[in-house]
Motif scaffolding. Structure first.
Motif, PDB file in Angstrom:
ATOM      1  N   ILE A  57       0.819  -1.209   0.000  1.00  0.00           N
ATOM      2  CA  ILE A  57       0.000   0.000   0.000  1.00  0.00           C
ATOM      3  C   ILE A  57       0.853   1.258   0.000  1.00  0.00           C
ATOM      4  CG2 ILE A  57      -0.167   0.191   2.515  1.00  0.00           C
ATOM      5  CD1 ILE A  57      -3.004   0.864   0.019  1.00  0.00           C
ATOM      6  N   THR A  58       2.105   1.107   0.338  1.00  0.00           N
ATOM      7  CA  THR A  58       3.045   2.215   0.394  1.00  0.00           C
ATOM      8  C   THR A  58       3.418   2.701  -1.000  1.00  0.00           C
ATOM      9  OG1 THR A  58       4.085   1.941   2.540  1.00  0.00           O
ATOM     10  CG2 THR A  58       5.538   2.394   0.685  1.00  0.00           C
ATOM     11  N   ALA A  74      -1.714   2.543  -3.906  1.00  0.00           N
ATOM     12  CA  ALA A  74      -2.546   3.304  -2.982  1.00  0.00           C
ATOM     13  C   ALA A  74      -3.709   3.939  -3.738  1.00  0.00           C
ATOM     14  CB  ALA A  74      -1.711   4.374  -2.288  1.00  0.00           C
ATOM     15  N   GLU A 127     -11.824   1.242  -2.500  1.00  0.00           N
ATOM     16  CA  GLU A 127     -12.490   1.537  -1.231  1.00  0.00           C
ATOM     17  C   GLU A 127     -13.670   2.477  -1.431  1.00  0.00           C
ATOM     18  OE1 GLU A 127     -13.639   2.417   2.562  1.00  0.00           O
ATOM     19  OE2 GLU A 127     -12.570   4.036   1.553  1.00  0.00           O
ATOM     20  N   VAL A 180     -13.566  -2.864   2.954  1.00  0.00           N
ATOM     21  CA  VAL A 180     -12.493  -3.624   2.324  1.00  0.00           C
ATOM     22  C   VAL A 180     -11.409  -3.966   3.332  1.00  0.00           C
ATOM     23  CG1 VAL A 180     -12.617  -1.652   0.741  1.00  0.00           C
ATOM     24  CG2 VAL A 180     -10.443  -2.784   1.101  1.00  0.00           C
ATOM     25  N   ILE A 181     -11.020  -5.221   3.271  1.00  0.00           N
ATOM     26  CA  ILE A 181      -9.936  -5.703   4.118  1.00  0.00           C
ATOM     27  C   ILE A 181      -8.645  -5.604   3.319  1.00  0.00           C
ATOM     28  CG2 ILE A 181      -8.935  -7.754   5.175  1.00  0.00           C
ATOM     29  CD1 ILE A 181     -11.653  -8.618   6.035  1.00  0.00           C
ATOM     30  N   LEU A 182      -7.691  -4.904   3.910  1.00  0.00           N
ATOM     31  CA  LEU A 182      -6.434  -4.628   3.219  1.00  0.00           C
ATOM     32  C   LEU A 182      -5.418  -5.737   3.481  1.00  0.00           C
ATOM     33  CD1 LEU A 182      -4.656  -2.529   1.713  1.00  0.00           C
ATOM     34  CD2 LEU A 182      -4.082  -1.602   3.962  1.00  0.00           C
ATOM     35  N   ASN A 240      -1.508  -6.683   2.497  1.00  0.00           N
ATOM     36  CA  ASN A 240      -0.216  -6.440   1.850  1.00  0.00           C
ATOM     37  C   ASN A 240       0.557  -7.733   1.745  1.00  0.00           C
ATOM     38  OD1 ASN A 240      -0.476  -3.659   3.759  1.00  0.00           O
ATOM     39  ND2 ASN A 240       0.098  -3.384   1.644  1.00  0.00           N
ATOM     40  N   ILE A 281      -5.694   7.170   2.169  1.00  0.00           N
ATOM     41  CA  ILE A 281      -4.605   6.205   2.005  1.00  0.00           C
ATOM     42  C   ILE A 281      -3.647   6.626   0.905  1.00  0.00           C
ATOM     43  CG2 ILE A 281      -5.798   4.759   0.309  1.00  0.00           C
ATOM     44  CD1 ILE A 281      -3.601   3.494   3.187  1.00  0.00           C
ATOM     45  N   THR A 282      -4.084   7.548   0.091  1.00  0.00           N
ATOM     46  CA  THR A 282      -3.284   8.038  -1.021  1.00  0.00           C
ATOM     47  C   THR A 282      -2.162   8.955  -0.529  1.00  0.00           C
ATOM     48  OG1 THR A 282      -4.785   7.906  -2.898  1.00  0.00           O
ATOM     49  CG2 THR A 282      -3.538   9.935  -2.656  1.00  0.00           C
ATOM     50  N   ALA A 313      -0.183   6.181   4.296  1.00  0.00           N
ATOM     51  CA  ALA A 313       0.045   4.851   3.732  1.00  0.00           C
ATOM     52  C   ALA A 313       1.100   4.111   4.544  1.00  0.00           C
ATOM     53  CB  ALA A 313       0.483   4.961   2.273  1.00  0.00           C
ATOM     54  N   GLU A 314       2.109   4.861   4.943  1.00  0.00           N
ATOM     55  CA  GLU A 314       3.188   4.245   5.713  1.00  0.00           C
ATOM     56  C   GLU A 314       2.694   3.817   7.103  1.00  0.00           C
ATOM     57  OE1 GLU A 314       7.207   3.100   5.654  1.00  0.00           O
ATOM     58  OE2 GLU A 314       6.326   4.403   4.127  1.00  0.00           O
ATOM     59  N   ALA A 357      -0.356   3.065   7.793  1.00  0.00           N
ATOM     60  CA  ALA A 357      -1.252   1.936   7.538  1.00  0.00           C
ATOM     61  C   ALA A 357      -0.453   0.650   7.367  1.00  0.00           C
ATOM     62  CB  ALA A 357      -2.095   2.197   6.295  1.00  0.00           C
ATOM     63  N   ARG A 358       0.677   0.789   6.712  1.00  0.00           N
ATOM     64  CA  ARG A 358       1.510  -0.383   6.497  1.00  0.00           C
ATOM     65  C   ARG A 358       1.976  -0.963   7.830  1.00  0.00           C
ATOM     66  NH1 ARG A 358       4.335  -3.668   2.586  1.00  0.00           N
ATOM     67  NH2 ARG A 358       4.324  -5.400   4.020  1.00  0.00           N
ATOM     68  N   GLU A 416      -0.970  -2.701   9.448  1.00  0.00           N
ATOM     69  CA  GLU A 416      -1.341  -3.963   8.806  1.00  0.00           C
ATOM     70  C   GLU A 416      -0.319  -5.056   9.109  1.00  0.00           C
ATOM     71  OE1 GLU A 416      -2.494  -7.025   6.438  1.00  0.00           O
ATOM     72  OE2 GLU A 416      -0.734  -5.980   5.697  1.00  0.00           O
ATOM     73  N   VAL A 435      -7.155  -6.002   8.752  1.00  0.00           N
ATOM     74  CA  VAL A 435      -7.563  -4.623   8.990  1.00  0.00           C
ATOM     75  C   VAL A 435      -8.501  -4.152   7.894  1.00  0.00           C
ATOM     76  CG1 VAL A 435      -5.050  -4.348   9.138  1.00  0.00           C
ATOM     77  CG2 VAL A 435      -6.411  -2.464   8.296  1.00  0.00           C
ATOM     78  N   ILE A 436      -9.553  -3.511   8.354  1.00  0.00           N
ATOM     79  CA  ILE A 436     -10.530  -2.920   7.452  1.00  0.00           C
ATOM     80  C   ILE A 436     -10.154  -1.469   7.247  1.00  0.00           C
ATOM     81  CG2 ILE A 436     -12.915  -2.162   7.227  1.00  0.00           C
ATOM     82  CD1 ILE A 436     -13.824  -4.683   8.529  1.00  0.00           C
ATOM     83  N   LEU A 437      -9.982  -1.124   5.976  1.00  0.00           N
ATOM     84  CA  LEU A 437      -9.521   0.219   5.626  1.00  0.00           C
ATOM     85  C   LEU A 437     -10.687   1.174   5.463  1.00  0.00           C
ATOM     86  CD1 LEU A 437      -7.137   1.999   4.634  1.00  0.00           C
ATOM     87  CD2 LEU A 437      -7.623   1.149   2.349  1.00  0.00           C
ATOM     88  N   CYS A 438     -10.623   2.325   6.114  1.00  0.00           N
ATOM     89  CA  CYS A 438     -11.701   3.307   6.022  1.00  0.00           C
ATOM     90  C   CYS A 438     -11.143   4.688   5.709  1.00  0.00           C
ATOM     91  CB  CYS A 438     -12.475   3.377   7.332  1.00  0.00           C
ATOM     92  SG  CYS A 438     -13.077   1.786   7.928  1.00  0.00           S
ATOM     93  N   ASN A 439     -11.359   5.147   4.495  1.00  0.00           N
ATOM     94  CA  ASN A 439     -10.937   6.496   4.110  1.00  0.00           C
ATOM     95  C   ASN A 439     -12.057   7.477   4.414  1.00  0.00           C
ATOM     96  OD1 ASN A 439      -9.626   4.706   1.572  1.00  0.00           O
ATOM     97  ND2 ASN A 439      -8.301   6.178   2.552  1.00  0.00           N
ATOM     98  N   ASP A 489     -11.532  11.044   4.324  1.00  0.00           N
ATOM     99  CA  ASP A 489     -11.273  12.376   3.770  1.00  0.00           C
ATOM    100  C   ASP A 489     -11.501  13.445   4.821  1.00  0.00           C
ATOM    101  OD1 ASP A 489     -10.596  11.658   1.134  1.00  0.00           O
ATOM    102  OD2 ASP A 489     -12.699  11.265   0.710  1.00  0.00           O
TER     103      ASP A 489
END
Lengths: 358, 358
Positions: free
Chosen positions: A70-71, A76, A83, A93-95, A97, B70-71, B76-77, B79-80, B83, B93-97, B99
Motif C-alpha cells: 500500500i506504500t 494506494a 475503497e 475492504v480488508i487490506l 499487503n 490512504i493516497t 500509507a506508511e 497503515a503499512r 497492517e 484490517v478494514i480500511l476506512c478512508n 477524507d
DNA sequence: AATGCGTTCGGGACCGGTCCCAGGAAGGAT
DNA sequence: ATCCTTCCTGGGACCGGTCCCGAACGCATT
C-alpha cells in the motif's frame, strides 16, 4: 453483552421477527409498530450484529483487497478507487499487503475465505490457478486489477500497456530520437512485456529495428532504474532517449543521468509510465504515460459487485481495457507538433466500453 | 453451501465437539482421532466459518483503521505498520478512508461496530468524544495514531511535534538565519500548533521574538504551501528561511520560490516535516524532520492488541511519544557544525519508553 | 353465511460454530 | 472389589440474527 434484537422486541412488545422486519425495511409492518420498534432501538442503543446476519444471509458486506504494498503510490491510488466504490455499495475492504510473496498471498486468501468475504480484488498476482480453486469451489468472485494472469479465467481491468508503450516511444520518435533505450521491468510481469511490445511496434513503424542492446531489465524500482541507466550510459551506445517501464525506474534513470553531468532533455530525453504523484512535481516534471489508477480500482470493484449481486452471475469473464494517456511535461522537451496517437497494429480485441465510474 | 464442521464430524465418525477441539488445538484429543479428523478436513476441503466462530467467541480477528486518505504517503506508511502488526496477530484490517469528513467517519464507526471489530485505530480524528461513547459502552478499544484528541481519554502514539519544530527551527538558526517564516497547517490540528510551539521556543532561545507576520496558515497540501509562500514572498519581509509544517507544503513553497527565480538554499532555505518518500529524491533533497511513520502505526497496533488481549485491560490510557529526527539534506545548505538538539523547555511529560516494534 | 384475499404478526427452525456438562473407559490406589 | 482420577468423547444449549410458515383479522365478493 450489548443489546440484541430480542431486547428490542421485548421493549417494543413485539416479536423479534417484527424487529427484523423493520430493520430490513419490510413494507408490511404497521406504521404504529414500526415507530415503537424504532423508538426501542434508539432507547437501548441497539446495533445489529453483522456476524449473526452474515451467518445466514451469506453476505458479509466485506471484500478483500490483495495488494503488494500500500506504500506504493500506484497501488494506494488503486486501493482508494476500490475503497470508494465499496463504500458506495455499503461494503468494507480488508487490506492485505503481500509484498508479492506467494506464501503470504495464499495465507491471506485462506483468511479471507474464513471470513467469508463477498469477493476479492487482486492487484498483485504471483499465484497461479491452483490457489484460485478454493475461491472457485466456494463461488467467491474475484477480479484482477492492473495485472492479469494469462491462464486464469476471470474478470480483469487493465490499462492498454501495448498502446501505452507505443505512445511513449512514438512521442520520442516524433521528437527526432532514433536511439531509444527501454528500461524494462521484470520479464515475468506482463505489463512490462506489453509495454515493450508497444515500444517495438512504434520503432518498426518508424522503420527502425529494435536493438536488443538498448533493452535492459530492471525491477520496477528506483534503484533498478538507476543501475540500468548507469550500465547503459557506460556502454556509450549513442542513446538520446530512454523509455522507462515505470516512473520509479525513470526516477532512477534521471538520477544516473544527472550524476554524469548530462542534461535532461537536451542530452537525454526520458519518459516514464504510471504518472505517480511525484512525476507532477515542479522539480521533476516527468513526461510519462498516465494510467487511470483510481479508475482501475473503481471499475474492478464495480465489476466485482456486479458478480456479487448476481447481476453478472454466470456470464463469461469480462476484460476491461482502459486507455493510457501520454502526459507531456518537461523531460522530453516541448513537443508542440501535431499529436499522433494512432493505434498500433495488434489483434483486435473486443474491449467493452469501460464501465462508468463514480 | 460449503462443508461444515458437521460434515467433517460425520466423515471422521466423531462428534462436532471433537472436530472443534482439533481445530482449536485442544491437547485432550487422542492422536488417532485427531488424525482422522485432519484427514477428513483435508478430504472435503473444509474451511472454518469465522462468522460463526466470532458469533460466540466475540472475537473477530479484525480491526478497523480510520484514516483520512490512504493516497497520502504519510498515512500509507502508517497503515503499512498497522497492517503488518495486525498480520502478526492473525488479524485483518478494514480500511476506512474518511477524507476528514466527520459524517463519513461516524458512518464508518457504526459499520465497524456492526461488524464487531476487535478494536479501532484512528489516524484522522475530526470527531469528538460523543462519537466514542458507542465504542466505550461496547468496550471496543481504540487508539490514536499520529494525532490526538485533547479531551478524549485513550491510548495514543504521537511524535514529539514540539521537539520536531524546535529541531527544524534550531537548525535554521544555527545556519545563521534570523528571519524564519513558518508555514502552518490548519490551526485546529494539534500537530501544526505543536510544531509552531517548538518553532517559537527555538526562536526565543536564540533571543528572537517570533514575528506574527512571518507565520501564515496553509492546509497541509502542496497548493496551500505554494500560496502561502507566494504571499510571504510578495510582502518582501526579508525572509531567508522557511519552516513548513509538512513536506507537502514545503514542496509548494519550493515551487513558489523557484518560480520567482530564487535559489534554494542560497536565497531561501527550506525545511519540511514528515520525510515522505519524495523528500529523498535526488532532485529534491529536502531537509526535513522525519517522523517514524511505520512505527507510529506498528506501535499503535501493538497497543491496541494489548487492550484486545486483555493484557492492558483496565490500565489507564497510555501515551507514547516518539522522537522526531532531523534529516539534513540540501535545501538548507550543508550544516557541518556541532549538532545541538537540546530539548526545548516544556512541561515534563511522563513519556513511557516506546514499545519495541517488530 | 361462506369463501377468498391481503395485511400484519408470532413461532421456531436454522446458519455454523463454541463450550459446558456429563458419561464411559482405563488405570492406579486403597 | 471399590473408588477416584484422568483422558477422551458426545450431547446440546447458545451466540444473534433471518426467514419460512401459518394464524388472526378485516373486508370485499358471491
Amino acid at each position: 453483552m450489548g443489546p440484541t434484537i430480542r431486547d428490542v422486541a421485548r421493549l417494543a412488545g413485539v416479536s423479534k421477527s417484527t424487529v427484523s422486519r423493520v430493520l430490513n425495511g419490510d413494507p408490511n409492518v404497521a406504521e404504529e409498530t414500526r415507530n415503537a420498534v424504532i423508538a426501542a432501538i434508539k432507547e437501548i442503543r441497539y446495533t445489529p450484529n453483522a456476524l449473526a446476519r452474515g451467518l445466514n444471509t451469506r453476505k458479509t458486506g466485506t471484500i478483500g483487497l490483495i495488494i503488494s504494498d500500500i506504500t506504493n503510490p500506484f497501488h494506494a491510488e488503486v486501493a482508494r478507487g476500490v475503497e470508494d466504490l465499496a463504500s458506495d455499495f455499503d461494503s468494507n475492504v480488508i487490506l492485505c499487503n503481500t509484498d508479492g510473496r506467494p506464501k503470504k498471498e495464499a495465507a491471506y486468501i485462506d483468511l479471507l475465505v474464513e471470513k467469508r468475504v463477498d469477493g476479492i480484488i487482486f492487484t498483485s498476482v504471483k499465484t497461479d490457478e491452483s490457489d484460485m480453486t478454493n475461491l472457485r469451489s466456494r463461488r467467491i468472485p474475484f477480479v484482477f486489477a492492473g495485472r492479469t494472469l494469462p491462464d486464469v479465467e476471470a474478470d480483469s481491468v487493465v490499462v492498454d500497456n501495448i498502446l501505452g508503450g507505443f505512445q511513449a516511444t512514438n512521442h520520442l520518435l516524433r521528437l527526432g530520437h532514433q536511439r531509444i533505450a527501454y528500461l524494462a521491468g521484470p520479464s515475468h510481469v506482463s505489463a512490462s512485456m506489453d509495454r515493450y511490445e508497444g515500444y517495438c511496434q512504434a520503432l518498426r513503424r518508424a522503420g527502425i529495428e529494435p536493438d536488443p542492446q538498448l533493452v535492459i531489465e530492471g525491477d520496477f524500482k528506483q534503484e533498478g532504474g538507476y543501475r540500468a541507466m548507469s550500465a547503459l550510459l557506460d556502454r556509450s551506445l549513442g542513446i538520446t532517449a530512454v523509455f522507462a517501464a515505470n516512473d520509479y525506474m525513470a526516477m532512477g534513470a534521471l538520477e544516473a543521468i544527472y550524476e554524469r553531468g548530462l542534461r535532461v532533455p537536451e542530452d537525454i530525453a526520458v519518459v516514464g509510465f504510471d504518472d505517480i504523484p511525484f512525476a507532477r512535481l515542479h522539480l521533476v516534471q516527468l513526461t510519462t504515460v498516465a494510467q487511470p489508477k483510481y479508475d482501475i480500482g473503481a471499475i474492478a470493484a464495480r465489476m466485482l459487485f456486479e458478480r456479487i449481486d448476481g447481476k453478472a452471475q454466470d456470464e463469461p469473464s469480462r476484460r476491461v481495457v482502459l486507455p493510457p494517456r501520454l502526459v507531456i511535461r518537461r523531460t522530453c522537451g516541448e513537443y508542440l507538433g501535431q499529436r499522433d496517437f494512432a493505434e498500433p497494429n495488434r489483434p483486435s480485441r473486443a474491449a467493452e466500453p469501460p464501465v462508468g465510474t463514480t
